[in-house]
Design a protein around this motif. Sequence first.
Motif, PDB file in Angstrom:
ATOM      1  N   GLU A 123       0.835  -1.207   0.000  1.00  0.00           N
ATOM      2  CA  GLU A 123       0.000   0.000   0.000  1.00  0.00           C
ATOM      3  C   GLU A 123       0.872   1.259   0.000  1.00  0.00           C
ATOM      4  O   GLU A 123       0.551   2.239  -0.671  1.00  0.00           O
ATOM      5  CB  GLU A 123      -0.947   0.011   1.196  1.00  0.00           C
ATOM      6  N   GLU A 124       1.996   1.203   0.712  1.00  0.00           N
ATOM      7  CA  GLU A 124       2.919   2.335   0.715  1.00  0.00           C
ATOM      8  C   GLU A 124       3.509   2.533  -0.682  1.00  0.00           C
ATOM      9  O   GLU A 124       3.589   3.651  -1.182  1.00  0.00           O
ATOM     10  CB  GLU A 124       4.031   2.093   1.734  1.00  0.00           C
ATOM     11  N   GLN A 125       3.903   1.433  -1.319  1.00  0.00           N
ATOM     12  CA  GLN A 125       4.439   1.514  -2.674  1.00  0.00           C
ATOM     13  C   GLN A 125       3.376   2.048  -3.627  1.00  0.00           C
ATOM     14  O   GLN A 125       3.658   2.867  -4.494  1.00  0.00           O
ATOM     15  CB  GLN A 125       4.921   0.132  -3.137  1.00  0.00           C
ATOM     16  N   TRP A 126       2.148   1.594  -3.472  1.00  0.00           N
ATOM     17  CA  TRP A 126       1.032   2.043  -4.306  1.00  0.00           C
ATOM     18  C   TRP A 126       0.868   3.558  -4.208  1.00  0.00           C
ATOM     19  O   TRP A 126       0.751   4.249  -5.203  1.00  0.00           O
ATOM     20  CB  TRP A 126      -0.237   1.329  -3.849  1.00  0.00           C
ATOM     21  N   THR A 127       0.892   4.063  -2.991  1.00  0.00           N
ATOM     22  CA  THR A 127       0.740   5.495  -2.775  1.00  0.00           C
ATOM     23  C   THR A 127       1.921   6.262  -3.354  1.00  0.00           C
ATOM     24  O   THR A 127       1.750   7.315  -3.969  1.00  0.00           O
ATOM     25  CB  THR A 127       0.589   5.789  -1.269  1.00  0.00           C
ATOM     26  N   THR A 128       3.134   5.718  -3.191  1.00  0.00           N
ATOM     27  CA  THR A 128       4.329   6.361  -3.721  1.00  0.00           C
ATOM     28  C   THR A 128       4.256   6.484  -5.241  1.00  0.00           C
ATOM     29  O   THR A 128       4.633   7.503  -5.816  1.00  0.00           O
ATOM     30  CB  THR A 128       5.589   5.561  -3.325  1.00  0.00           C
ATOM     31  N   LEU A 129       3.755   5.459  -5.908  1.00  0.00           N
ATOM     32  CA  LEU A 129       3.678   5.461  -7.371  1.00  0.00           C
ATOM     33  C   LEU A 129       2.468   6.224  -7.903  1.00  0.00           C
ATOM     34  O   LEU A 129       2.397   6.513  -9.085  1.00  0.00           O
ATOM     35  CB  LEU A 129       3.623   4.025  -7.898  1.00  0.00           C
ATOM     36  N   ASN A 130       1.536   6.543  -7.028  1.00  0.00           N
ATOM     37  CA  ASN A 130       0.310   7.219  -7.453  1.00  0.00           C
ATOM     38  C   ASN A 130       0.640   8.608  -7.973  1.00  0.00           C
ATOM     39  O   ASN A 130       1.047   9.489  -7.240  1.00  0.00           O
ATOM     40  CB  ASN A 130      -0.663   7.290  -6.273  1.00  0.00           C
TER      41      ASN A 130
ATOM     42  N   HIS B  77      -6.266   8.345  -5.824  1.00  0.00           N
ATOM     43  CA  HIS B  77      -6.935   7.119  -6.248  1.00  0.00           C
ATOM     44  C   HIS B  77      -7.382   6.248  -5.072  1.00  0.00           C
ATOM     45  O   HIS B  77      -8.102   5.287  -5.267  1.00  0.00           O
ATOM     46  CB  HIS B  77      -6.026   6.283  -7.154  1.00  0.00           C
ATOM     47  N   GLY B  78      -6.940   6.539  -3.886  1.00  0.00           N
ATOM     48  CA  GLY B  78      -7.277   5.710  -2.740  1.00  0.00           C
ATOM     49  C   GLY B  78      -6.342   4.521  -2.647  1.00  0.00           C
ATOM     50  O   GLY B  78      -5.322   4.447  -3.315  1.00  0.00           O
ATOM     51  N   THR B  79      -6.716   3.557  -1.816  1.00  0.00           N
ATOM     52  CA  THR B  79      -5.889   2.376  -1.646  1.00  0.00           C
ATOM     53  C   THR B  79      -6.031   1.474  -2.855  1.00  0.00           C
ATOM     54  O   THR B  79      -6.928   1.633  -3.684  1.00  0.00           O
ATOM     55  CB  THR B  79      -6.324   1.579  -0.400  1.00  0.00           C
ATOM     56  N   PHE B  80      -5.158   0.489  -2.945  1.00  0.00           N
ATOM     57  CA  PHE B  80      -5.225  -0.484  -4.039  1.00  0.00           C
ATOM     58  C   PHE B  80      -6.578  -1.185  -4.035  1.00  0.00           C
ATOM     59  O   PHE B  80      -7.225  -1.319  -5.066  1.00  0.00           O
ATOM     60  CB  PHE B  80      -4.101  -1.511  -3.895  1.00  0.00           C
ATOM     61  N   ALA B  81      -7.013  -1.629  -2.873  1.00  0.00           N
ATOM     62  CA  ALA B  81      -8.285  -2.353  -2.790  1.00  0.00           C
ATOM     63  C   ALA B  81      -9.447  -1.494  -3.279  1.00  0.00           C
ATOM     64  O   ALA B  81     -10.317  -1.964  -4.005  1.00  0.00           O
ATOM     65  CB  ALA B  81      -8.528  -2.823  -1.366  1.00  0.00           C
ATOM     66  N   GLU B  82      -9.455  -0.242  -2.903  1.00  0.00           N
ATOM     67  CA  GLU B  82     -10.533   0.653  -3.348  1.00  0.00           C
ATOM     68  C   GLU B  82     -10.467   0.912  -4.847  1.00  0.00           C
ATOM     69  O   GLU B  82     -11.478   0.972  -5.525  1.00  0.00           O
ATOM     70  CB  GLU B  82     -10.443   1.994  -2.614  1.00  0.00           C
ATOM     71  N   THR B  83      -9.267   1.040  -5.376  1.00  0.00           N
ATOM     72  CA  THR B  83      -9.085   1.443  -6.763  1.00  0.00           C
ATOM     73  C   THR B  83      -9.231   0.294  -7.738  1.00  0.00           C
ATOM     74  O   THR B  83     -10.014   0.354  -8.675  1.00  0.00           O
ATOM     75  CB  THR B  83      -7.691   2.078  -6.948  1.00  0.00           C
TER      76      THR B  83
END
Length: 132
Positions: free
Chosen positions: A103-110, A116-122
């Motif tokens: 989730e941290e990596q997801w936010t960093t790459l966003n 976009h929210g969290t991976f699960a939400e998106t």
Amino acid sequence: CATCHLGNGGGRAEGGVGQTLYEGEVVATFPDEASMFDYIRNGSSATGEPYGNPDREGGQRISIGGMPAFANLTDYELYAIVRHEREALSGEEIDDETFALREEQWTTLNEDGGTHGTFAETVVGAAEAGGE
């Protein structure tokens, strides 16, 4: 992805032309996210070339040719594909610590600074709503 691998990840097992992505196949072929990320970005090697985990049960996958390179996608888009295929399609089970790191990596790459929210939400939420 769905053109070759089908919307549910069934691939050749269900009449598609790409490899099957569900029932643990992705995780068996690519035990780590980085090698999978690189494979999607660069595409397949020549037909007949082995790829993925050499210790995979049943041996390495053999390229059937035709996996296009997706170098035009951003790291954020590629990471979304990697996570969707690993977690939603292949059923990868991860512990809370790994989930938090992803989730941290997801936010960093966003690219939009987290809008976009969290991976699960998106991604998972969109797939469950039929947005694959």
